[in-house]
Each structure stands twice: as C-alpha cells, then as structure tokens.
Design a protein around this motif. Structure first.
Motif, mmCIF file in Angstrom:
data_model
loop_
_atom_site.group_PDB
_atom_site.id
_atom_site.type_symbol
_atom_site.label_atom_id
_atom_site.label_comp_id
_atom_site.label_asym_id
_atom_site.label_seq_id
_atom_site.Cartn_x
_atom_site.Cartn_y
_atom_site.Cartn_z
ATOM 1 N N LYS A 21 0.838 -1.204 0.000
ATOM 2 C CA LYS A 21 0.000 0.000 0.000
ATOM 3 C C LYS A 21 0.866 1.245 0.000
ATOM 4 C CE LYS A 21 -2.656 0.936 3.542
ATOM 5 N NZ LYS A 21 -3.446 1.035 4.758
ATOM 6 N N ASP A 22 0.672 2.176 0.950
ATOM 7 C CA ASP A 22 1.287 3.516 0.892
ATOM 8 C C ASP A 22 2.719 3.546 0.345
ATOM 9 O OD1 ASP A 22 -0.754 3.304 2.776
ATOM 10 O OD2 ASP A 22 0.183 4.614 4.236
ATOM 11 N N GLN A 38 4.559 0.299 2.177
ATOM 12 C CA GLN A 38 3.952 -0.556 3.196
ATOM 13 C C GLN A 38 3.764 -1.922 2.559
ATOM 14 O OE1 GLN A 38 2.485 0.808 6.612
ATOM 15 N NE2 GLN A 38 4.505 1.467 5.964
ATOM 16 N N ARG A 146 0.656 9.551 13.576
ATOM 17 C CA ARG A 146 1.539 8.822 12.656
ATOM 18 C C ARG A 146 1.858 9.574 11.362
ATOM 19 N NH1 ARG A 146 -3.422 6.308 12.881
ATOM 20 N NH2 ARG A 146 -4.552 6.207 10.911
ATOM 21 N N ASP A 147 2.733 8.934 10.589
ATOM 22 C CA ASP A 147 3.066 9.338 9.220
ATOM 23 C C ASP A 147 3.857 10.653 9.137
ATOM 24 O OD1 ASP A 147 1.471 7.107 8.836
ATOM 25 O OD2 ASP A 147 -0.276 8.224 8.133
ATOM 26 N N GLU A 201 -4.201 11.298 7.691
ATOM 27 C CA GLU A 201 -3.089 10.379 7.516
ATOM 28 C C GLU A 201 -2.138 10.974 6.482
ATOM 29 O OE1 GLU A 201 -5.481 6.811 6.462
ATOM 30 O OE2 GLU A 201 -4.870 6.062 8.426
HETATM 31 N N1 DQQ Z 1 -1.333 3.226 6.224
HETATM 32 C C1 DQQ Z 1 -0.287 3.048 7.206
HETATM 33 C C2 DQQ Z 1 -0.461 4.175 8.161
HETATM 34 C C3 DQQ Z 1 -1.206 5.190 7.377
HETATM 35 C C4 DQQ Z 1 -2.154 4.358 6.561
HETATM 36 C C5 DQQ Z 1 -0.400 1.700 7.853
HETATM 37 C C6 DQQ Z 1 -2.684 5.030 5.341
HETATM 38 O O1 DQQ Z 1 0.761 4.656 8.675
HETATM 39 O O2 DQQ Z 1 -1.820 6.120 8.204
HETATM 40 O O3 DQQ Z 1 -0.194 0.659 6.919
HETATM 41 O O4 DQQ Z 1 -3.056 4.123 4.356
#
Ligand code: DQQ
Length: 538
Positions: A21-22, A38, A146-147, A201
C-alpha cells in the motif's frame, strides 16, 4: 494463478507480489530512485507491515530488494508504518517512520543506511535511541499519531517535521523541531489543524512556484513568491490546500478556508490514497506517488497473490494563478511507447462512436484534444453538484445527451459493449465562467459482481474564451485506467476488472453524445511495452 487473474496483472504500474500500500520515503540519491512501501511479506492481505524496498534508474523499471525496515524492535514490533526520507546535511539520508509499539501506541522511529556507499542502500540501522518521539502530551490520542513528513529547515536553522495526529478531537499536522534530527521537541502549536475532519493520515508539506513546473527542495532557501501545499489523506482520498508558510508564526496559512471538506481540492478524484511527494534533484521536478487499492474482493486478492499498486509517478506543480495543482505522468513513461496511431481532423457529431484501432487496447497511452465548436448553448451549472460529484456523474451519464458533451473515450470495451469504462467531459456555463465535469464511470466496467464500480468525477474551471480545447490523457494498464483532464487539472485513477480482458478482445473509441459537434484536432495513441517491475530479487 488462474488465467483471469494473470491477465489483470499490470505491466507498467508499480506492483509487487503480496500486499502493498502507501508509498513511503521516496527519494533520489546518488543516481538511484528509491521507492519504499507498506508491505506484507507474508500474504496478499494487510498485516505484518514492513517497509518493502525497490530501486530504479528511470522510475519505470524497478528492482526489488529485501525489506529495508522490519519489525524487530519493541518500538515497531506491531508494524513499521508510513514515514518519509530526508537527506540531511553531509548528504546522509535518514528515514523517520511510525512504529506500532508493544502496546500498539504509535511512536516515531529513525533509521540510517548502514553503508552510504552501497548504491542501493540495502541495509538500514536502527539506533538505540528509538523511539525518538512518543505520543505524550495532553489531548494526544496515542493510536492516532503517525506518518511523519520529510524534514525542512526553518529560518532559525532548526529541522522541522510534521506528524499527522488527532489532538483534542481536531485533525492536526503537529510540528516538531530538532537541531540534530534525532532529539525532537513539539512546538506549542501545530503546523495546521482543523476541526473539519477526522485524523489526517500521511500529511505532505511542500513548496511550489506559481506557473513553474520545476520543483523546489524544502531544505534549501525557498524563493520569494513561492506557495506551500499541505496535502492530507482522509475520507478515502488525498486532499490539499494551497497557502503560505508564515515563517514568523511557523504555521501554514491556507489561501482559502472551506468549512465543508467535500469542497476541498483533491490530488485525484478516483482511487488514489496516501500519496507522498519528493524533490527529484536529477530533473529538478517534484514527483508525487499514490497508492491505488484493489476494488475486487479479498478472496480475489488471495487468488491473485497480490494486491495494491502505485499509480504512475506524476510530476506535480502549481498553475500560474496559484489556484490548483497540475499533474502529468512522468515523461519516462513514454519510453514504453511502441506502435503509434494518429488521427487528424476527426469530427464527432452527436451519437458518433469512432473506433481507435491499431494498438494494444489493454495497455495503451492515449492523448486526445477535444475542440468545442460552440459553447453558447452549454447547460447551466448547479453549484450543489460539487457536494457530491459522483452522484452527478451517475445522473449525467455518458449516454445522457447534453448540449456540450458528454464526449470522451470509451476504453476496455467488449465487442457488444456489455463491458466498458467511459472517461468523458461535459461543459457547463456558470455566470462568467465554464465548469467542466470529468467523469470516469466504472459502472459497466465488468460483468463480474462483488466489485466496487463507482462513477468518479471532478470539476475544473476553464476560460473557454481563451482556450477552446480540452485535453485528455489516459493510460490503460489492464486493471488500471488513469486519466488526466484539462492539462492535469483533474486526475482520476480507477481500477477495473473486465472479463473481456481474458481473450484480449477489448476495443477503444472516441465518442460524443452532446448535441454540439466536437472536433478532435489531435489524437495519438500508443501500445505500451511491458516494464520490468520488481521481477527479480537484487
Ligand atoms: N497506512 C499506514 C499508516 C497510514 C495508513 C499503515 C494510510 O501509517 O496512516 O499501513 O493508508
């Protein structure tokens, strides 16, 4: 893999086996582009998240490496979540990322490359002082923190980063300061906060120059006249505000404040989330990368053995009136073009459907300009449509005649049109200006059930007195249809799963269903070669 699932496999987008993902911490360093993400190393559903790592010299072909950050310490044992890279003084890269700790609290950690002379920066070291930042402080929710963003240097010479958080029920980009990038203190006010939504996020903060498509590096002096952009991910989409970075108050001040967040501008009006940008010092541009998830079912993801792709990296810049961001796929994607077809002088009257033949319709790049012959008759615009553009796209469907439009492309269509995806425009008149609707309608994209098939849409303004042409660029990559309308004013990423892909027999058309004739002064389309994406392990 069952045959249907193997045809879905993308050929030019960033993709890897298992779940991803991200995009995380993208950077250009010593001649190499790094993409982290991710990643679940154990399967094609979310879980066990580590930082996958791939490298490239051209942003298109990627070599897959071993994960860069794994769940090995108490401060990230439950997940190595999203974060960013910063290139520090002395050209040392550092990554700050969120860890889910032993108590599932979200904390911020740092890693450094073990050996900066390894061109691929394969190994990353966790110093003992992690976590660097804990979710401490009144009103801070330790599970909504986070992030972290890429760092930048303020006028006092100190580093800053912003972290997405929920603070006293507000959504905030919290501001932290540091002299050495390791010891951080929270500034008593956020970079920006808003009561208009849930936690943001993946905040991203960067500078842009109006009308210049060259990018800016946040850690060098920002020239006068620059604007700043704050991007945040929420409500399943990436939104942004344009404003100024008020150096005296160390805060972001948006140019326009819209209480109703449905009206906030979006990086993309389709399936695109958790994007992250970086300054590409090789070509002096800013590049943004976003994640696009699967819209089939999780059992399909298990059968496919993979889920989640990244949209083609895009160059992003600010238009000359500082009102909106513009985007286009990085020029490197053009290296995949092979056979070209080109049409000139095409005229589309009401009801015309003109087939574009001679290219691979499953994997293509299409550029088409629509020139309007008359705009006086354009239907009136209703501002309430802006509150739910998808609803308006469902109502003003490609088959509904309008005065000016709908006109556009039909892609991935089966012989009998039972399956097709349409990407189209309609022109509306609103007092002194024209509002252009761009839709990417997936409702007929597949005969399969259990798919999420919305009609995505976005509006942009156009001065049709000056500009009589509306451009569309669409990249088709099997299950991905990524479109850029009006010179990148509205972008729509979409995922589709047509059964017609199996025998490769899909068709592509240009069409017009509006009463007013539309000319096509320029139409070019290419078949695309397959990129080498994460095929072998380095
Ligand atoms: N995905 C991550 C987080 C973020 C979210 C976790 C956004 O850090 O906030 O896999 O898709």
């Amino acid at each position: 893999t069952p045959p249907f699932f193997s045809v879905l496999q993308n050929r030019q987008s960033f993709q890897i086996c298992n779940y991803s993902k991200d995009p995380n911490g993208p950077m250009y360093y010593n001649g190499i582009y790094h993409q982290f993400y991710q990643y679940n190393p154990n399967g094609s559903l979310w879980g066990n998240i580590v930082w996958g790592h791939s490298v490239s010299t051209d942003l298109i072909n990627w070599i897959r490496l071993d994960p860069a950050i794994e769940r090995t310490s108490p401060s990230d044992i439950n997940g190595c979540w999203t974060g960013s890279t910063t290139i520090l003084k002395g050209r040392q890269p550092a990554i700050i990322y969120t860890g889910a700790d032993t108590q599932m609290r979200q904390v911020q950690n740092i890693v450094f490359p073990k050996n900066v002379s390894d061109p691929y920066l394969r190994e990353w070291i966790k110093p003992d002082n992690n976590p660097l930042i804990q979710p401490i402080g009144q009103g801070l929710n330790s599970k909504q923190f986070r992030d972290p963003t890429t760092g930048w240097i303020g006028p006092d010479g100190l580093w800053r980063i912003a972290v997405g958080a929920e603070l006293n029920g507000y959504s905030a980009a919290l501001l932290y300061k540091s002299e050495d990038f390791v010891h951080w203190t929270r500034v008593d006010h956020p970079l920006y906060s808003s009561n208009a939504s849930t936690m943001w996020e993946c905040p991203d903060f960067f500078a842009v120059l109006p009308g210049k498509n060259s990018g800016l590096d946040l850690s060098v002096a920002i020239p006068d006249g620059a604007k700043h952009v704050l991007k945040m991910s929420l409500d399943n989409c990436d939104k942004y505000m344009i404003g100024v970075y008020d150096l005296k108050n160390d805060a972001f001040v948006p140019d326009t404040l819209l209480e109703d967040r449905r009206l906030w501008s979006r990086i993309d009006y389709g399936n695109y989330y958790a994007s992250k940008s970086f300054f590409d010092s090789k070509k002096g541009r800013r590049i943004i990368w976003g994640w696009t998830n699967e819209t089939d079912s999780s059992s399909d993801d298990v059968a496919k053995g993979w889920a989640g792709i990244h949209a083609i990296p895009r160059t992003i810049w600010l238009d000359s009136n500082s009102k909106q961001l513009l985007q286009r796929p990085v020029e490197e994607i053009e290296s995949l073009r092979r056979e070209e077809v080109s049409r000139q002088g095409l005229e589309l009257k009401q009801g015309d459907l003109s087939e574009i033949k001679g290219i691979d319709t499953l994997q293509a790049d299409v550029e088409i300009d629509f020139e309007l012959t008359s705009t006086d008759s354009a239907d009136p615009f209703d501002p309430s449509w802006l509150l739910d553009i998808e609803k308006h796209c469902r109502e003003a469907d490609a088959s509904v005649h309008g005065s000016v439009g709908p006109f556009g492309l039909v892609v991935l269509a089966s012989d009998n049109m039972e399956e097709h995806t349409s990407v189209h425009f309609r022109v509306y008149k609103s007092q002194e200006k024209y509002m252009i609707l761009m839709c990417s309608d997936l409702r007929k994209s597949s005969l399969r059930t259990e798919l999420h098939t919305p009609a995505y849409g976005g509006f942009f303004e156009l001065d049709l007195e000056k500009e009589k042409t509306i451009s569309l660029r669409t990249l088709i990559d099997r299950s991905a249809v990524e479109s850029f309308g009006g010179g990148g004013r509205v972008c729509i990423m979409a995922r589709v799963y047509p059964v017609a892909l199996i025998d490769g027999g899909t068709r592509m058309y240009a069409f017009n269903n509006g009463t007013s004739t539309v000319r096509v002064p320029r139409l070019k389309a290419w078949s695309m070669r397959r990129a080498q994406v994460n095929v072998k392990k380095g």
